[in-house]
Structures are given as C-alpha cells and as structure tokens.
Design an enzyme around this catalytic site. Structure first.
Site, PDB file in Angstrom:
ATOM      1  N   ASP A 226       0.820  -1.229   0.000  1.00 12.52           N
ATOM      2  CA  ASP A 226       0.000   0.000   0.000  1.00 12.52           C
ATOM      3  C   ASP A 226       0.848   1.270   0.000  1.00 12.52           C
ATOM      4  O   ASP A 226       0.481   2.275  -0.621  1.00 12.52           O
ATOM      5  CB  ASP A 226      -0.895   0.036   1.244  1.00 12.52           C
ATOM      6  CG  ASP A 226      -1.925  -1.074   1.225  1.00 12.52           C
ATOM      7  OD1 ASP A 226      -2.137  -1.666   0.145  1.00 12.52           O
ATOM      8  OD2 ASP A 226      -2.505  -1.359   2.295  1.00 12.52           O
TER       9      ASP A 226
HETATM   10  P1  NAP Z   1       0.833  -4.032   3.032  1.00 13.18           P
HETATM   11  O1  NAP Z   1       0.232  -3.019   2.151  1.00 13.18           O
HETATM   12  O2  NAP Z   1      -0.051  -4.667   4.037  1.00 13.18           O
HETATM   13  O3  NAP Z   1       1.458  -5.144   2.114  1.00 13.18           O
HETATM   14  C1  NAP Z   1       2.231  -6.168   2.628  1.00 13.18           C
HETATM   15  C2  NAP Z   1       2.634  -7.069   1.489  1.00 13.18           C
HETATM   16  O4  NAP Z   1       3.580  -7.979   2.003  1.00 13.18           O
HETATM   17  C3  NAP Z   1       1.476  -7.876   0.949  1.00 13.18           C
HETATM   18  O5  NAP Z   1       1.089  -7.413  -0.306  1.00 13.18           O
HETATM   19  C4  NAP Z   1       1.994  -9.324   0.925  1.00 13.18           C
HETATM   20  O6  NAP Z   1       1.823  -9.852  -0.397  1.00 13.18           O
HETATM   21  C5  NAP Z   1       3.465  -9.195   1.295  1.00 13.18           C
HETATM   22  N1  NAP Z   1       3.896 -10.240   2.185  1.00 13.18           N
HETATM   23  C6  NAP Z   1       3.266 -10.794   3.219  1.00 13.18           C
HETATM   24  N2  NAP Z   1       4.009 -11.742   3.779  1.00 13.18           N
HETATM   25  C7  NAP Z   1       5.169 -11.806   3.117  1.00 13.18           C
HETATM   26  C8  NAP Z   1       6.342 -12.598   3.241  1.00 13.18           C
HETATM   27  N3  NAP Z   1       6.481 -13.524   4.162  1.00 13.18           N
HETATM   28  N4  NAP Z   1       7.343 -12.384   2.360  1.00 13.18           N
HETATM   29  C9  NAP Z   1       7.222 -11.462   1.395  1.00 13.18           C
HETATM   30  N5  NAP Z   1       6.125 -10.684   1.225  1.00 13.18           N
HETATM   31  C10 NAP Z   1       5.110 -10.856   2.094  1.00 13.18           C
HETATM   32  O7  NAP Z   1       2.078  -3.469   3.841  1.00 13.18           O
HETATM   33  P2  NAP Z   1       2.730  -2.010   3.833  1.00 13.18           P
HETATM   34  O8  NAP Z   1       3.074  -1.575   2.453  1.00 13.18           O
HETATM   35  O9  NAP Z   1       3.776  -2.060   4.875  1.00 13.18           O
HETATM   36  O10 NAP Z   1       1.564  -1.044   4.271  1.00 13.18           O
HETATM   37  C11 NAP Z   1       1.053  -1.075   5.547  1.00 13.18           C
HETATM   38  C12 NAP Z   1      -0.444  -1.106   5.506  1.00 13.18           C
HETATM   39  O11 NAP Z   1      -0.906  -1.490   6.762  1.00 13.18           O
HETATM   40  C13 NAP Z   1      -1.031   0.241   5.163  1.00 13.18           C
HETATM   41  O12 NAP Z   1      -2.231   0.092   4.445  1.00 13.18           O
HETATM   42  C14 NAP Z   1      -1.288   0.802   6.548  1.00 13.18           C
HETATM   43  O13 NAP Z   1      -2.300   1.777   6.548  1.00 13.18           O
HETATM   44  C15 NAP Z   1      -1.731  -0.452   7.261  1.00 13.18           C
HETATM   45  N6  NAP Z   1      -1.543  -0.403   8.719  1.00 13.18           N
HETATM   46  C16 NAP Z   1      -0.427   0.176   9.218  1.00 13.18           C
HETATM   47  C17 NAP Z   1      -0.268   0.235  10.586  1.00 13.18           C
HETATM   48  C18 NAP Z   1       0.917   0.927  11.191  1.00 13.18           C
HETATM   49  O14 NAP Z   1       0.793   1.417  12.302  1.00 13.18           O
HETATM   50  N7  NAP Z   1       2.033   0.948  10.501  1.00 13.18           N
HETATM   51  C19 NAP Z   1      -1.218  -0.354  11.427  1.00 13.18           C
HETATM   52  C20 NAP Z   1      -2.307  -0.980  10.869  1.00 13.18           C
HETATM   53  C21 NAP Z   1      -2.456  -0.990   9.489  1.00 13.18           C
HETATM   54  P3  NAP Z   1       1.798 -11.432  -0.618  1.00 13.18           P
HETATM   55  O15 NAP Z   1       0.658 -11.922   0.159  1.00 13.18           O
HETATM   56  O16 NAP Z   1       1.621 -11.591  -2.116  1.00 13.18           O
HETATM   57  O17 NAP Z   1       3.093 -11.968  -0.148  1.00 13.18           O
END
Ligand code: NAP
Length: 581
Positions: free
Chosen positions: A502
């Site tokens: 994201d």
């Molecule tokens: P993300 O958008 O959740 O994407 C994580 C990606 O990691 C997924 O597309 C997944 O794709 C891949 N993944 C999962 N396990 C994996 C593994 N073992 N090895 C390799 N890839 C893996 O993460 P982000 O870009 O860090 O963004 C964070 C999101 O979480 C935002 O939308 C944010 O708003 C939200 N969020 C953040 C917080 C905070 O405080 N930081 C708290 C709650 C929510 P695959 O499944 O294809 O592997």
C-alpha cells in the site's frame, strides 16, 4: 318593684364561662406546665401539667392563690429564691418594659433542667410556663460529645495512616535495599543463599505494594484522599472505549475481522450510543454529588455505563478500514494514557498522573503526525468511511506482471550505483531483517550507495520498520523518512520494495477513485528500475490492487522475503565479492 331583662347578661355570662372552660381544656391538653397570674400576683389559671410538674394538688393551689403562696409550694423542687423573685417582678411590675417576654433555663434540686418562659398577656396578666428539658439537653450533650469523639477519631486515623506509612515503608525499603545489595554481590553467596535473598527481596517488594494498596484505602477512608466521581467517570469512559476499540483493532490486524462493518445510519446510531453513555455517566455523577435516590440501583447504572461505553468503542472501530487503522491504534494509545492520567488525579498519585500525561501527549502527537503523513485529519479518519476496500477493477490497470529470479535481481543491484530499499509488513512477517542487512553490506562492499526509505504507516504498528531495522543493526544514517527521501527516487537506479504494498501504491497519488487517494506514498515508481519482493499476488492491508507491479520498470521477485534475500546474497557472493564487516 323593678323588673329588668337579664337574659343578655346571663347569655354573656354563659358564653364567658364556656370560653373559660374551653381555655382550661386547651391548657390541660398541654404537656408544658402553664399558669397565668394577674397583675395583683394572684393565680388566675393553671393546667393539670402545672400541678403534676410541681407536685401540688388543686386544693393546695386553691388555698394559696397568690404568687408567694404558689412559690412556697414550688420551692422544695426549685430552691433558687432569686429566680422566683425575678419572676414575680415580671408579673407585678407595671412597667411594660420590665414585663417583656423572657425565656431561660434553671436547674432544680434534683438536677433536672427546666426551661421557663414568661409572656405578658393583653389584659395585664402574665403567662408562665415550665418544661422539663433534661432529656433533650442530655441528648444534645451526648451528640456533641460524639461529634468531638468523631473528630478526634478522624485525627487519630490520619495520624495512624501517616505513621503506619512511615513505620512500614522504612523497614521494607531497607529490606529491599539490602537484599538488592546482596544480590549484586552474588558471587560470594552459595546458589541456595542467592535463592533465599531473591525470595526475601521479592516478598518485601510484594508486601510494600500490598501496603501501598491498604494505605490508599485507609487514606480514602480517613478522608485524606477524595475520589472525584467526575474524573472517575471520564477516565472510565475513555478507558472502556479504548479497551473495546483496541480489541476490535487487534481483531482486524490479526485478520479475525476481515472487512469493515458498515450499515445505513451508522453514524447517527453511534452518536445515540455515545450520548446514552454520557447521559448515564452524567446521571451517576448527579446521584453521587446530590445524594439523590437513583431511579435504577447504582450497580445496575454502573454496569449500564460500562456496557454502553464498551459497545461504543466497538461501534466506533468497526467501520474504520484499511489504511486508517494505524491512526486509530495511535488514538487509543493516547486515550489510554489520558485515562491513566485521570485516574492518577482521582487517586492523587503523581506517578500515574505523569505517566498518563506522557503517554497521552506522546500518543496524541503520534496520532497527529500519522494523520498528517496520510494527508488526513483525525476527525476525518474516525468519522468517515475512508479506507474502505472498494472494488477496483484490474482492467483499469495497464501492463503485466513480470517475474524475475531472485539471483538475477541481486546481481543487477550489485552493479547499480544507487539503491533505495522500501521495507514493509511482509519483511516483518518473514523476519528477513538480518538477511536484508547482510545483503546491504554486500552491496556497500561493492560500492553501491544504499538507503532505506520508511513510510510512516509501513507495517502494522507505528514505527515498526524503524524498530525492525534497528534490531538488525542497520545504522540510523542509512534510514530516511518519507519526506526526506521521496525526491531521491527519480535519481535512483533500483528501488527494492520488500514486503511492502500500500505504501508504494501510485493510486494514492494518481487515482481519485482509489480508497487510499490522498495518502502520501513513497515514489518508488519514479526509480529507473523497481524490484518488488512478495510471495504471490496477495493484496496489501487496504485490499486494493497495486498498479506499480504492472509498470514497465517493475519486476516481481516472488517468494518469502527471507528466502529471496538468501538467494540474492548467494548470487552476489557467487560473483566472488566478500562482504565488508
Ligand atoms: P501491506 O500493504 O499490508 O502489504 C504487505 C505485502 O507484504 C502484501 O502485499 C503481501 O503480499 C506481502 N507479504 C506478506 N508476507 C510476506 C512474506 N512472508 N514475504 C514477502 N512478502 C510478504 O504493507 P505495507 O506496504 O507495509 O503497508 C502497511 C499497511 O498497513 C497500510 O495500508 C497501513 O495503513 C496499514 N496499517 C499500518 C499500521 C501501522 O501502524 N504501521 C497499522 C495498521 C495498518 P503477498 O501476500 O503476495 O506476499
């Protein structure tokens, strides 16, 4: 012979006698002893209570109808002749000033207290009444003695609390201090003795805590500490909302709740529940402050208050979706600090106050910074449906996914001049941070300039990526926050997106229909080459497709982040380069 009609005279006499009888009957009903003396000091009227009070018979009074005679009958019970002389003066003195009403109390020979009063009547006579007020005065005396005793008891209780506090804490602090000293000098002790010392310290610490609790209760009981029901109420409301809201946030982060729950009129419904909670809380404050009898039993009111507050926390969090969760978590974090601070005020505990205020202030700052990082206001996060996973058609996106081998990507980066790494949630899941830094050191040894770019909401917890990299030992000067590094991407050979999704989705920048439109992102798509490491075609937290993956300059390295990094390291090492330590 003279005849005259004496009927009116007789009628008047009858009426007069009737009136006298009514007066007499009324007087007899009185419990006070009452007598009326004329200005000539003769007894005109008295009641039965007067006879009982002074222990005289009607005959005795009939024989001695003047004041002095009556006094002689009364003197055996009330010796004070000066009192009687003063009273006579009030009856016989022609000066109206001297006959002014008077009330007072006098003691009898039997040590009873008599309340008396004299009151001049319009016809020149004087009414005198007596009442035995001994019991009333004794009761009043007992009550005032009790009051004095209670005040003394309160003072003793306070002194006790203060001295117990000192007497108990001092030896306990000594025990804890010496056992800590002994533990520090543990080498000179046998293992068994060490265990004993540890047990003594732990028991003393527990005892000190228990004593603190007991003293707190004693202080409340002694009135030293007053529970402010308004603060308790507000603290409980914030705490309860944060508790249930945090549980829902946990369920969402853990994937137990997969989609935001929304229904029509949800905001109005939430507002009603909120108002009901505040109203019940306000009613509890009112009942406690005014001492009024509550319409519903107090325990039921308290259960209702907590029930509504917990329910509101759930309702407030359920509709919040996707990318907004970090802000919500941070808000609850701040709110919990606030609740602790308020309870600190209630319990007059400075440690709680300070800790609560620090957590509350830090949480509030973090909330504001995160909301700013996402280009949103806090109110907008809580009260709108931003973050909803909308159906974003794959057809909207041009291009194709282009898989590449991990080894090839690794070797490509070894020959690049500048590489920026964007870690995300997947890296934390794969626990690949150590391998990542190992790979970075290899690149650095080969002369590649490597930087890390951190998005404020990458991962699932605020600051998660910073902690992850710090844990792997990545130096701080390699780590850059979004606003400090975003311009560098255009001038970068390779952007390595590892487990992030994201936070690098260009839709947030370009696609107004995207649910994350407006959230600042890391501009990795501007780099000359992008490698994205992920296991498959899984979506990110916001549940939307990422156009970056289909871009011409982007290639996908499929696999678990740690396994991919191992392959990259092997490939680079295979080139014969050794990592700089
Ligand atoms: P993300 O958008 O959740 O994407 C994580 C990606 O990691 C997924 O597309 C997944 O794709 C891949 N993944 C999962 N396990 C994996 C593994 N073992 N090895 C390799 N890839 C893996 O993460 P982000 O870009 O860090 O963004 C964070 C999101 O979480 C935002 O939308 C944010 O708003 C939200 N969020 C953040 C917080 C905070 O405080 N930081 C708290 C709650 C929510 P695959 O499944 O294809 O592997």
């Amino acid at each position: 012979m003279l005849f005259s009609d004496i009927t009116p005279e007789l009628r008047l006499k009858t009426q007069f006698n009737h009136l006298i009888q009514v007066q007499q009957a009324t007087l007899d009903k009185l419990t006070d002893a009452v007598a009326v003396f004329g200005p000539d000091a003769r007894l005109k009227l008295h009641n039965e209570a007067f006879e009982r009070f002074w222990g005289v018979s009607p005959d005795q009074l009939a024989r001695t109808p003047d004041f002095d005679g009556v006094v002689e009958l009364c003197v055996p019970r009330l010796h004070d002749r000066q009192f009687w002389r003063d009273l006579k003066g009030r009856i016989t003195d022609p000066d109206p000033g001297a006959r002014a009403p008077v009330v007072g109390e006098v003691a009898t020979a039997e040590r009873r207290i008599v309340a008396y009063q004299s009151r001049p009547l319009p016809d020149g006579a004087t009414l005198i009444s007596f009442a035995d007020v001994t019991d009333t005065r004794r009761l009043e005396g007992a009550l005032s003695d009790r009051e004095v005793a209670l005040v003394a008891a309160e003072r003793l209780k306070r002194e006790f609390v203060a001295s117990v506090s000192y007497e108990l804490r001092t030896p306990l602090t000594t025990i804890v201090g010496y056992s800590e000293l002994l533990e520090r000098d543990a080498k000179s002790l046998s293992p068994r003795a060490r265990e004993h010392v540890a047990a003594v310290r732990s028991a003393a610490t527990h005892l000190a805590r228990s004593i603190d609790n007991v003293l707190t209760m004693a202080e409340i009981d002694a009135g030293e500490m007053v529970l402010d029901i308004e603060d308790v109420d507000v603290g409980a409301l914030i705490g309860a909302v944060s508790l249930s809201g945090s549980l829902i946030a946990w369920a969402k982060l853990d994937g137990v709740i997969k989609k935001p729950l929304r229904f029509k009129g949800q905001q109005a419904f939430n507002a009603v529940v909120m108002l009901a909670t505040v109203a019940i809380g306000g009613y509890i404050v009112f009942v406690v402050a005014s001492g009024a009898v509550p319409l519903v039993a107090m325990p039921t009111l308290i259960y209702l208050f907590f029930g509504f507050a917990l329910f509101f926390g759930i309702l407030m969090t359920l509709p919040i979706g996707g990318a907004d969760m970090p802000v919500v978590i941070s808000i609850y974090n701040a709110a919990t600090g606030l609740a602790v601070g308020l309870e600190g005020f209630v319990l007059q505990n400075p440690a709680l106050m300070i800790a609560g205020m620090v957590v509350g202030a830090a949480g509030t700052l973090l909330t504001l910074l995160m909301a700013k990082a996402m280009n949103r206001s806090v109110g907008n996060v809580i009260f709108t449906n931003f973050g909803a996973a909308t159906k974003h058609k794959q057809g909207d996106i041009k291009g194709s996914l282009k898989p590449v081998e991990a080894g090839d990507a690794g070797i490509f980066m070894r020959y690049a001049a500048k590489v920026i790494i964007v870690p995300g949630y997947g890296l934390a899941v794969a626990q690949g941070q150590q391998k990542l830094y190992e790979f970075v050191k290899l690149l650095q040894a080969a002369g590649v300039e490597v930087k890390f770019a951190i998005h404020p909401v990458a991962g699932r917890m605020p600051g998660q990526m910073d902690v992850l990299l710090a844990e792997a030992g990545v130096p701080y000067d390699l780590i850059f926050q979004l606003e400090d590094i975003n311009d560098d991407f255009a001038d970068t050979d390779v952007a390595l997106v590892i487990g992030a999704n994201d936070v690098v989705n260009p839709a947030a920048r370009d696609d107004k229909s995207s649910p994350i439109f407006g959230m600042p992102i890391l501009n990795v798509d501007k780099a000359k080459k992008v490698y994205v490491v992920k296991r498959g075609e899984g979506k990110g937290y916001a549940g939307i497709v990422n156009a970056l993956f289909y871009a011409d300059n982007c290639e996908m390295v499929y696999g678990d982040a740690q396994a991919v990094l191992v392959k990259m390291i092997e490939a680079v090492r295979g080139l014969g380069l050794s990592a700089a330590a």
